[in-house]
Design a protein around this motif. Structure first.
Motif, short mmCIF file in Angstrom:
data_model
loop_
_atom_site.label_atom_id
_atom_site.label_comp_id
_atom_site.label_asym_id
_atom_site.label_seq_id
_atom_site.Cartn_x
_atom_site.Cartn_y
_atom_site.Cartn_z
N ASP A 128 7.92 45.70 9.92
CA ASP A 128 8.42 44.96 8.75
C ASP A 128 9.86 44.49 8.99
OD1 ASP A 128 6.44 44.60 6.85
OD2 ASP A 128 6.61 46.67 6.12
N GLN A 159 -1.45 43.95 5.53
CA GLN A 159 -0.04 44.12 5.17
C GLN A 159 0.75 42.83 5.34
OE1 GLN A 159 1.15 47.26 4.04
NE2 GLN A 159 -1.06 47.53 3.97
N ARG A 163 3.04 37.46 3.87
CA ARG A 163 4.14 36.78 4.54
C ARG A 163 3.78 35.35 4.92
NH1 ARG A 163 8.39 39.88 6.80
NH2 ARG A 163 8.17 42.10 6.41
#
Lengths: 201, 201
Positions: A128, A159, A163
């Motif tokens: 991240d 996850q 983005r």
């Protein structure tokens, strides 16, 4: 029969090496003691130093004794692509295959809830941070084509979905159930070129 | 592609081990760095210590960190028989085969005039000292059944002839041109039991 206590300890210590059984350990110990003490001393010294000093690159987590590895600091790599692999050996296999010019991120394993290996154990918090640096437009999920590797790829894809960057997986071409580290360079190259958009079914 | 300089040095250092090529060295280095640093540290430590402390037994020249090896100081061995071998590995093979209860003398090689290896390089002066102790009634010349091993046996037999003790050579049964270290225990046992008087033709 055994040699002296110290030689016996050396035989046992050599067996931590993968693929080394009693007979091979004996051959190695006698070779070093009888024929190459200088080489053996060099090995003992470098091994101790490497185990002491080699850690993970702050940015990509590959093995290095520096704060950041040579590949992360290289100005000649494509900053827009990040390839996520399970181990430094996989990274090495991909580099040896040639053709890939982006960066890497090394998990040092895969998710394995039964063994208590969760997201933080494979550095996903660091991933991240790495992506927060910005600049990465595509993440190639190059975990092993095994059940655990696929599951890990799916989890990471989940996850990263928000983005909005491109996610891909190596193309078919890598044999299912195998270990990436042992795939030949040609197959690996083709798999890189033919990579597909990631679809988390 | 290479890892960091220190890891590369480790890969190179591992290749002093017999039978270890680039791929095996990589597998070993990554195994130690990724999965077994404690085992690796133990190996580095024991290896350094063994190379420092392990020398030759004062009496039989086998490998030991003591002044005299356990076998030389054992009260349960037959003091009347001395078996001359080329290497500690040969001694170990004979012990593992079982049946022999005498003592040993280790040459650490064989005569090889072209390589400049003469009688003193294989400890024949020490063998004289050993036999001057008295008590030895038979010397078994168990050098390898190779050209060099046979020549060395003949040379030693010549030197010892005036001492008047029994000289023997391992019975046929050991394969010609092979290395004693790799002979199976059964063959080795039979060769020991069927040993013949030494005739230096």
């Amino acid at each position: 029969m055994s040699f002296s206590p110290l030689v016996d300890r050396l035989l046992e210590a050599l067996r931590v090496l993968p693929g080394v059984g009693p007979k091979t350990a004996q051959r190695m110990a006698l070779h070093l003691l009888e024929r190459d003490r200088d080489g053996g001393r060099r090995l003992a010294g470098v091994l101790a130093q490497a185990l002491e000093e080699v850690g993970y690159c702050r940015r990509c987590r590959t093995l290095t004794e520096e704060d950041m590895c040579a590949l992360c600091t290289s100005p000649r790599r494509d900053d827009g692509v990040l390839c996520v692999v399970e181990s430094p050996a996989d990274m090495l296999a991909i580099e040896d295959a040639g053709g890939y010019r982006g960066h890497y991120f090394v998990l040092h394993g895969h998710l394995s809830p039964l063994d208590g290996i969760g997201p933080e154990d494979i550095g996903l918090d660091q991933l991240d941070v790495r992506l927060d640096e910005g600049g990465v437009e595509e993440v190639i999920l190059a975990t092993n084509p095994t059940v655990e590797g696929e599951a890990t790829a799916h989890y990471i894809a989940e996850q990263l979905r928000e983005r909005g960057m491109r996610l891909s997986r190596l193309a078919y071409g890598v044999p299912m159930g195998g270990e990436l580290e042992y795939v030949d360079g040609g197959t690996l190259s083709r798999a890189f070129n033919g990579r597909l958009p990631f679809r988390g079914e």
